[in-house]
Design an enzyme around this catalytic site. Structure first.
Site, PDB file in Angstrom:
ATOM      1  N   ALA A  66       0.848  -1.204   0.000  1.00 33.91           N
ATOM      2  CA  ALA A  66       0.000   0.000   0.000  1.00 33.91           C
ATOM      3  C   ALA A  66       0.876   1.244   0.000  1.00 33.91           C
ATOM      4  O   ALA A  66       1.977   1.241   0.568  1.00 33.91           O
ATOM      5  CB  ALA A  66      -0.884  -0.012   1.237  1.00 33.91           C
ATOM      6  N   GLY A 111       0.916  -5.602   0.390  1.00 31.38           N
ATOM      7  CA  GLY A 111      -0.012  -5.778  -0.729  1.00 31.38           C
ATOM      8  C   GLY A 111       0.665  -6.322  -1.980  1.00 31.38           C
ATOM      9  O   GLY A 111       0.015  -6.961  -2.810  1.00 31.38           O
ATOM     10  N   GLU A 114       0.602  -9.821  -1.551  1.00 34.51           N
ATOM     11  CA  GLU A 114      -0.803 -10.255  -1.655  1.00 34.51           C
ATOM     12  C   GLU A 114      -1.273 -10.344  -3.113  1.00 34.51           C
ATOM     13  O   GLU A 114      -2.071 -11.215  -3.453  1.00 34.51           O
ATOM     14  CB  GLU A 114      -1.706  -9.320  -0.850  1.00 34.51           C
ATOM     15  CG  GLU A 114      -1.507  -9.508   0.661  1.00 34.51           C
ATOM     16  CD  GLU A 114      -2.414  -8.628   1.489  1.00 34.51           C
ATOM     17  OE1 GLU A 114      -2.461  -7.405   1.212  1.00 34.51           O
ATOM     18  OE2 GLU A 114      -3.084  -9.141   2.395  1.00 34.51           O
ATOM     19  N   GLU A 134       3.082  -6.293   7.320  1.00 33.61           N
ATOM     20  CA  GLU A 134       2.121  -5.350   7.914  1.00 33.61           C
ATOM     21  C   GLU A 134       2.212  -5.241   9.428  1.00 33.61           C
ATOM     22  O   GLU A 134       2.019  -4.163   9.989  1.00 33.61           O
ATOM     23  CB  GLU A 134       0.685  -5.736   7.526  1.00 33.61           C
ATOM     24  CG  GLU A 134       0.314  -5.444   6.082  1.00 33.61           C
ATOM     25  CD  GLU A 134       0.653  -6.573   5.122  1.00 33.61           C
ATOM     26  OE1 GLU A 134       1.431  -7.482   5.488  1.00 33.61           O
ATOM     27  OE2 GLU A 134       0.142  -6.545   3.988  1.00 33.61           O
TER      28      GLU A 134
HETATM   29  N1  COA Z   1       4.440   3.645   0.084  1.00 34.51           N
HETATM   30  C1  COA Z   1       4.837   4.867  -0.308  1.00 34.51           C
HETATM   31  N2  COA Z   1       6.092   5.113  -0.745  1.00 34.51           N
HETATM   32  C2  COA Z   1       6.937   4.062  -0.781  1.00 34.51           C
HETATM   33  C3  COA Z   1       6.578   2.776  -0.380  1.00 34.51           C
HETATM   34  C4  COA Z   1       5.251   2.575   0.070  1.00 34.51           C
HETATM   35  N3  COA Z   1       4.801   1.372   0.428  1.00 34.51           N
HETATM   36  N4  COA Z   1       7.653   1.968  -0.512  1.00 34.51           N
HETATM   37  C5  COA Z   1       8.644   2.737  -0.981  1.00 34.51           C
HETATM   38  N5  COA Z   1       8.226   4.005  -1.148  1.00 34.51           N
HETATM   39  C6  COA Z   1       8.977   5.156  -1.628  1.00 34.51           C
HETATM   40  C7  COA Z   1       9.970   5.662  -0.582  1.00 34.51           C
HETATM   41  O1  COA Z   1       9.308   6.488   0.365  1.00 34.51           O
HETATM   42  C8  COA Z   1      10.948   6.396  -1.447  1.00 34.51           C
HETATM   43  O2  COA Z   1      10.392   7.643  -1.829  1.00 34.51           O
HETATM   44  P1  COA Z   1      11.233   9.014  -1.562  1.00 34.51           P
HETATM   45  O3  COA Z   1      12.392   8.902  -2.487  1.00 34.51           O
HETATM   46  O4  COA Z   1      10.261  10.072  -1.922  1.00 34.51           O
HETATM   47  O5  COA Z   1      11.626   8.975  -0.125  1.00 34.51           O
HETATM   48  C9  COA Z   1      11.007   5.538  -2.710  1.00 34.51           C
HETATM   49  O6  COA Z   1       9.822   4.754  -2.705  1.00 34.51           O
HETATM   50  C10 COA Z   1      12.190   4.602  -2.722  1.00 34.51           C
HETATM   51  O7  COA Z   1      12.156   3.846  -1.525  1.00 34.51           O
HETATM   52  P2  COA Z   1      13.400   3.738  -0.522  1.00 34.51           P
HETATM   53  O8  COA Z   1      12.875   3.416   0.836  1.00 34.51           O
HETATM   54  O9  COA Z   1      14.278   4.947  -0.639  1.00 34.51           O
HETATM   55  O10 COA Z   1      14.159   2.491  -1.176  1.00 34.51           O
HETATM   56  P3  COA Z   1      14.920   1.335  -0.411  1.00 34.51           P
HETATM   57  O11 COA Z   1      15.501   0.486  -1.494  1.00 34.51           O
HETATM   58  O12 COA Z   1      15.844   1.886   0.613  1.00 34.51           O
HETATM   59  O13 COA Z   1      13.788   0.510   0.355  1.00 34.51           O
HETATM   60  C11 COA Z   1      11.672  -0.652   0.589  1.00 34.51           C
HETATM   61  C12 COA Z   1      12.720  -0.077  -0.388  1.00 34.51           C
HETATM   62  C13 COA Z   1      10.501  -1.117  -0.262  1.00 34.51           C
HETATM   63  C14 COA Z   1      12.270  -1.817   1.354  1.00 34.51           C
HETATM   64  C15 COA Z   1      11.232   0.444   1.593  1.00 34.51           C
HETATM   65  O14 COA Z   1      10.881   1.617   0.870  1.00 34.51           O
HETATM   66  C16 COA Z   1      10.048   0.032   2.422  1.00 34.51           C
HETATM   67  O15 COA Z   1      10.225  -0.642   3.430  1.00 34.51           O
HETATM   68  N6  COA Z   1       8.823   0.431   2.021  1.00 34.51           N
HETATM   69  C17 COA Z   1       7.634   0.143   2.761  1.00 34.51           C
HETATM   70  C18 COA Z   1       7.168  -1.243   2.379  1.00 34.51           C
HETATM   71  C19 COA Z   1       6.012  -1.708   3.263  1.00 34.51           C
HETATM   72  O16 COA Z   1       6.086  -1.711   4.476  1.00 34.51           O
HETATM   73  N7  COA Z   1       4.952  -2.162   2.594  1.00 34.51           N
HETATM   74  C20 COA Z   1       3.794  -2.703   3.269  1.00 34.51           C
HETATM   75  C21 COA Z   1       2.737  -1.684   3.331  1.00 34.51           C
HETATM   76  S1  COA Z   1       1.341  -2.303   4.209  1.00 34.51           S
END
Ligand code: COA
Length: 260
Positions: A66, A111, A114, A134
């Site tokens: 999400a 998601g 999912e 989550e």
């Molecule tokens: N929602 C919104 N933005 C997201 C996102 C999410 N689920 N996942 C990544 N992004 C965005 C980051 O905020 C970042 O944006 P920014 O440059 O404006 O800060 C961009 O995508 C790149 O992500 P970044 O975190 O810099 O890359 P990374 O390689 O260090 O890490 C992830 C990648 C996916 C591991 C990390 O972003 C993350 O943990 N995201 C959340 C995933 C999550 O918990 N999903 C479940 C949701 S219920």
């Protein structure tokens, strides 16, 4: 001009859908869910299409779940709406009469995993990383993850993954049965297209009925499941395709199935 959130390509008899928000790891906001829903709905009656492949744009991420930035701006009622929207969409994907393959090209969290779980077949790049993370955000999987993960990998392992919110790499995902295959990143779409190509050689009604029998039968006891299989088999008996399969065998040629 803004890029479309979802890229849709038709290749042979396969529809390739690519989640296209690479700057935010292809995470799911309302607009992307609606775009995906619209394209999935169009496939309900496309008898010329034999398979759907869902992937994410770029090499880094399939889908990071999400959109947490959008989520932070939502009221509790809007959050409920988001969860209902993704849950209904993933159920629609699971219930499509066509096989759906997820091509997991990188990170698939929340998601994202999912979406993969709602697909029939999961093929992962060797760089993939998956997880239902989550609980780390003090919420639970809301797009069917608590139900589909244990059905696919077993209750004990699903509890371990969901309670800890850990991520598994491609090798581990293969070991626990979360994905069907792992292939080098550069071969991912070819591997999915190869599988779609093999599916395209089969009888369309047969595959639709096999999917129906497996998905409905697995939710019930064996006797009811066998009754479901029996009824699904009966659907194939009067088809032109069944006769074509037998004729082609006799004539030592490839069958030409029409989905009739
Ligand atoms: N929602 C919104 N933005 C997201 C996102 C999410 N689920 N996942 C990544 N992004 C965005 C980051 O905020 C970042 O944006 P920014 O440059 O404006 O800060 C961009 O995508 C790149 O992500 P970044 O975190 O810099 O890359 P990374 O390689 O260090 O890490 C992830 C990648 C996916 C591991 C990390 O972003 C993350 O943990 N995201 C959340 C995933 C999550 O918990 N999903 C479940 C949701 S219920």
């Amino acid at each position: 001009m803004n890029q479309p959130l979802l890229l849709v390509e038709e290749k042979k008899q396969t529809i390739l859908m690519t989640l296209n928000r690479p700057s935010v790891m292809n995470c799911l906001n309302f607009d992307l869910l609606y775009a995906l829903g619209d394209e999935i709905d169009k496939l309900q009656y496309r008898t010329d299409i034999r398979c759907v492949i869902i992937t994410g744009f770029g090499e880094k991420s399939f889908c990071a779940g999400a959109d947490l930035k959008e989520r932070a701006s939502l009221t509790p009622d809007e959050v409920k709406k988001f969860i209902l929207t993704i849950r209904n969409l993933l159920t629609t994907i699971q219930n499509l009469p066509l096989p759906v393959i997820s091509a997991i090209n990188g990170i698939a969290l929340g998601g994202g995993t999912e979406v993969a779980l709602a697909s029939d077949i999961r093929i992962a790049a060797d760089t993939a990383s998956m997880g239902l993370t989550e609980t780390r955000l003090a919420i639970i999987p809301g797009g069917g993850g608590t139900q589909r993960l244990p059905r696919i990998i077993g209750v004990a392992k699903a509890k371990e993954l969901i309670f800890t919110g850990i991520r598994v790499n491609a090798k581990e995902a293969l070991k626990i049965g979360l994905v069907n295959q792992v292939v080098p990143q550069e071969n991912l779409l070819d591997a999915c297209m190869d599988m779609a190509g093999m599916i395209a050689q089969t009888g369309p009604i047969a595959v639709e009925m096999a999917k129906y029998a497996i998905d409905k039968g697995i939710e019930t006891d064996l006797a009811t499941g066998l009754a479901i299989e029996s009824n699904a088999y009966r659907v194939t008996i009067p088809t032109q395709d069944r006769v074509e399969g037998l004729t082609a065998f006799r004539e030592k040629r490839k069958p030409v199935y029409k989905g009739r």
